[in-house]
Design an enzyme around this catalytic site. Sequence first.
Site, PDB file in Angstrom:
ATOM      1  N   ASN A  73      27.447  11.815 -21.269  1.00  0.00           N
ATOM      2  CA  ASN A  73      26.381  12.194 -22.195  1.00  0.00           C
ATOM      3  C   ASN A  73      25.977  13.621 -21.828  1.00  0.00           C
ATOM      4  O   ASN A  73      25.235  13.844 -20.874  1.00  0.00           O
ATOM      5  CB  ASN A  73      25.201  11.224 -22.047  1.00  0.00           C
ATOM      6  N   LYS A 129      25.044  13.531 -17.991  1.00  0.00           N
ATOM      7  CA  LYS A 129      24.988  12.227 -17.322  1.00  0.00           C
ATOM      8  C   LYS A 129      26.355  11.583 -17.412  1.00  0.00           C
ATOM      9  O   LYS A 129      27.044  11.731 -18.420  1.00  0.00           O
ATOM     10  CB  LYS A 129      23.979  11.318 -18.029  1.00  0.00           C
ATOM     11  N   ARG A 176      28.999  10.441 -25.748  1.00  0.00           N
ATOM     12  CA  ARG A 176      27.896  10.233 -26.673  1.00  0.00           C
ATOM     13  C   ARG A 176      27.719  11.515 -27.487  1.00  0.00           C
ATOM     14  O   ARG A 176      27.604  12.597 -26.929  1.00  0.00           O
ATOM     15  CB  ARG A 176      26.622   9.937 -25.885  1.00  0.00           C
ATOM     16  N   HIS A 213      19.501   6.656 -32.179  1.00  0.00           N
ATOM     17  CA  HIS A 213      19.514   5.502 -31.263  1.00  0.00           C
ATOM     18  C   HIS A 213      20.429   4.401 -31.799  1.00  0.00           C
ATOM     19  O   HIS A 213      20.258   3.220 -31.483  1.00  0.00           O
ATOM     20  CB  HIS A 213      18.101   4.880 -31.091  1.00  0.00           C
ATOM     21  N   ASN A 257      11.145   7.359 -24.458  1.00  0.00           N
ATOM     22  CA  ASN A 257      10.583   8.697 -24.662  1.00  0.00           C
ATOM     23  C   ASN A 257      10.644   9.058 -26.128  1.00  0.00           C
ATOM     24  O   ASN A 257       9.691   9.531 -26.721  1.00  0.00           O
ATOM     25  CB  ASN A 257      11.363   9.726 -23.848  1.00  0.00           C
ATOM     26  N   ARG A 284       6.743  13.650 -29.609  1.00  0.00           N
ATOM     27  CA  ARG A 284       7.033  13.956 -31.024  1.00  0.00           C
ATOM     28  C   ARG A 284       6.008  13.294 -31.930  1.00  0.00           C
ATOM     29  O   ARG A 284       5.578  12.166 -31.677  1.00  0.00           O
ATOM     30  CB  ARG A 284       8.423  13.462 -31.416  1.00  0.00           C
ATOM     31  N   ARG A 297       2.859   4.901 -18.786  1.00  0.00           N
ATOM     32  CA  ARG A 297       2.224   4.402 -17.561  1.00  0.00           C
ATOM     33  C   ARG A 297       0.977   5.220 -17.248  1.00  0.00           C
ATOM     34  O   ARG A 297      -0.057   4.680 -16.864  1.00  0.00           O
ATOM     35  CB  ARG A 297       3.201   4.457 -16.377  1.00  0.00           C
ATOM     36  N   GLY A 356      12.701   2.086 -22.305  1.00  0.00           N
ATOM     37  CA  GLY A 356      11.709   2.159 -21.223  1.00  0.00           C
ATOM     38  C   GLY A 356      10.424   1.381 -21.482  1.00  0.00           C
ATOM     39  O   GLY A 356      10.010   0.558 -20.657  1.00  0.00           O
ATOM     40  N   ILE A 357       9.798   1.641 -22.614  1.00  0.00           N
ATOM     41  CA  ILE A 357       8.525   0.976 -22.920  1.00  0.00           C
ATOM     42  C   ILE A 357       8.777  -0.473 -23.352  1.00  0.00           C
ATOM     43  O   ILE A 357       8.124  -1.399 -22.870  1.00  0.00           O
ATOM     44  CB  ILE A 357       7.789   1.743 -24.045  1.00  0.00           C
ATOM     45  N   GLU A 393      11.160  -2.473 -22.713  1.00  0.00           N
ATOM     46  CA  GLU A 393      11.649  -3.368 -21.656  1.00  0.00           C
ATOM     47  C   GLU A 393      10.598  -3.626 -20.581  1.00  0.00           C
ATOM     48  O   GLU A 393      10.629  -4.666 -19.919  1.00  0.00           O
ATOM     49  CB  GLU A 393      12.900  -2.754 -20.987  1.00  0.00           C
ATOM     50  N   ASN A 394       9.694  -2.643 -20.413  1.00  0.00           N
ATOM     51  CA  ASN A 394       8.799  -2.707 -19.243  1.00  0.00           C
ATOM     52  C   ASN A 394       7.321  -2.903 -19.518  1.00  0.00           C
ATOM     53  O   ASN A 394       6.588  -3.332 -18.634  1.00  0.00           O
ATOM     54  CB  ASN A 394       8.958  -1.421 -18.413  1.00  0.00           C
ATOM     55  N   GLU A 443      23.574   1.457 -23.760  1.00  0.00           N
ATOM     56  CA  GLU A 443      24.361   2.335 -24.628  1.00  0.00           C
ATOM     57  C   GLU A 443      25.700   2.680 -23.982  1.00  0.00           C
ATOM     58  O   GLU A 443      26.715   2.795 -24.665  1.00  0.00           O
ATOM     59  CB  GLU A 443      23.563   3.611 -24.938  1.00  0.00           C
TER      60      GLU A 443
HETATM   61  P1  ADP Z   1      14.612   7.874 -22.838  1.00  0.00           P
HETATM   62  O1  ADP Z   1      14.230   7.827 -24.289  1.00  0.00           O
HETATM   63  O2  ADP Z   1      14.468   9.214 -22.216  1.00  0.00           O
HETATM   64  O3  ADP Z   1      15.915   7.148 -22.532  1.00  0.00           O
HETATM   65  P2  ADP Z   1      13.382   5.600 -21.594  1.00  0.00           P
HETATM   66  O4  ADP Z   1      13.934   4.613 -22.537  1.00  0.00           O
HETATM   67  O5  ADP Z   1      13.826   5.568 -20.179  1.00  0.00           O
HETATM   68  O6  ADP Z   1      13.464   7.055 -22.149  1.00  0.00           O
HETATM   69  O7  ADP Z   1      11.786   5.405 -21.623  1.00  0.00           O
HETATM   70  C1  ADP Z   1      10.972   6.195 -20.808  1.00  0.00           C
HETATM   71  C2  ADP Z   1       9.529   5.788 -21.030  1.00  0.00           C
HETATM   72  O8  ADP Z   1       9.363   4.411 -20.720  1.00  0.00           O
HETATM   73  C3  ADP Z   1       8.579   6.520 -20.108  1.00  0.00           C
HETATM   74  O9  ADP Z   1       8.115   7.692 -20.677  1.00  0.00           O
HETATM   75  C4  ADP Z   1       7.457   5.533 -19.965  1.00  0.00           C
HETATM   76  O10 ADP Z   1       6.471   5.875 -20.916  1.00  0.00           O
HETATM   77  C5  ADP Z   1       8.004   4.204 -20.371  1.00  0.00           C
HETATM   78  N1  ADP Z   1       7.875   3.207 -19.291  1.00  0.00           N
HETATM   79  C6  ADP Z   1       8.724   2.959 -18.272  1.00  0.00           C
HETATM   80  N2  ADP Z   1       8.250   1.968 -17.491  1.00  0.00           N
HETATM   81  C7  ADP Z   1       7.072   1.582 -18.042  1.00  0.00           C
HETATM   82  C8  ADP Z   1       6.073   0.597 -17.697  1.00  0.00           C
HETATM   83  N3  ADP Z   1       6.209  -0.190 -16.648  1.00  0.00           N
HETATM   84  N4  ADP Z   1       4.991   0.510 -18.507  1.00  0.00           N
HETATM   85  C9  ADP Z   1       4.847   1.310 -19.562  1.00  0.00           C
HETATM   86  N5  ADP Z   1       5.737   2.234 -19.933  1.00  0.00           N
HETATM   87  C10 ADP Z   1       6.833   2.376 -19.188  1.00  0.00           C
END
Ligand code: ADP
Length: 396
Positions: free
Chosen positions: A7, A14, A90, A179, A209, A239, A283, A329-330, A332-333, A382
């Site tokens: 990528n 990456k 990618r 995406h 992000n 954005r 976070r 990121g968001i 999943e977490n 991905e």
């Molecule tokens: P990218 O789009 O760069 O691949 P990611 O999918 O890794 O980004 O998402 C990154 C975002 O995920 C971070 O900016 C953060 O806001 C969010 N994130 C990661 N862990 C957590 C968490 N435990 N709680 C809330 N938000 C999280």
Amino acid sequence: MKILVINAGSSSLKYQFMESEGGEVFAKGLCERIGIDGRLTHKVPGREDVVREIPMPTHNEAIQSVLDILVDPEKGVIASTDEIAAVGHRVLHGGAAFTESCIIDDACIEAIKKCIPLGPLHNPANLMGIEACQKIMPSTPQVAVFDTAFHMTMPPKAYIYAIPYEYYEKDDVRRYGFHGTSHRYVSARAIDMLGNPAHSRVISCHLGNGSSLAAIVDGKVMDTSMGLGPLAGFPMGTRSGDVDATILEYLMGRYNYDIKEMLNILNKKSGVLGISGVSSDFRDLDAAAAQGNERAQLALDKFIYEVKKFIGAYTTVMGGVDAIVFTAGIGENSIDLRRQICDGLEYMGIKMDAEKNNVRGKEADVSAADSKVKIFVIPTNEELMIAMDTAALCGK
Ligand code: ADP
């Protein structure tokens, strides 16, 4: 097959070296500061990370450093680069030309070049990664996997913009969506988890992000929130998502911004960062809101509100929904954000199980037993999709 997934960005690259069947990752890493000085971070499961300062004036040296570390007698994972069966790249923008992944040949490169005006930030960097691999490993087959391709099943009423039709015909102005590789991976997993029904309606929420939603009917995208570029949709980290174009004229007039400055504001200074003034990272926003920061709370509220609106809209145009997927990121977490997005949607048959939702970064069904709609958390992959496409195209 052992596939090297690349990528390439403008100053970073990456990589992930992996098995396309089953997805075992042998090594992965990152080349940074290409064109400045150069740093390689190399990770092998179960071993200590390797960080090396290596001059990388161009992407050629970056790719060379990746190959060198992969075959390094001490830090590497293979004896020879011959073990790399193929490379999967990618690529951000495939325009309407690419409805699926393709083997990289001269015609493919020309077509990617043609898409540069549509993806001016990413496509040139993606091409640098491709050209470096062609130069350094000329006999290894290469495949391009496009972020836009999965969305090319959208019907015209979803992808057309309500501006003079000639801009679509002559200038390719339309919704493309991004995406796509992630939406494809998680929606396929969701359909599997639904038991592979003959008819399925999935809303895939890629919340990272950059964020986008996709409405997927019978495995085919019907609509998605990003547009000609990745700025469209709902607010993201930095954005703006969709804005009234009148705002551009108004602010450009008041502050004498040119269009580059205006777009920089919308791309880099807006979204939840712009509203909160705190951070683009959810976070940080959670922490600030918990301490009573009202603008951080407003940013979170706005994000949740707009995601809900897209879920409502997509459920309506699909005539219902069978599964909602949270990923990236968001998605999943963030346990709390998922809960708040689904909160109040019970009347649509969307009912979350708070206990099951207490999960991070792993595949889970988090819907209540009596929820008509399944709610899944599915970590995106991905790289695996890219490796699988690459293997399928280069296979045998
Ligand atoms: P990218 O789009 O760069 O691949 P990611 O999918 O890794 O980004 O998402 C990154 C975002 O995920 C971070 O900016 C953060 O806001 C969010 N994130 C990661 N862990 C957590 C968490 N435990 N709680 C809330 N938000 C999280």
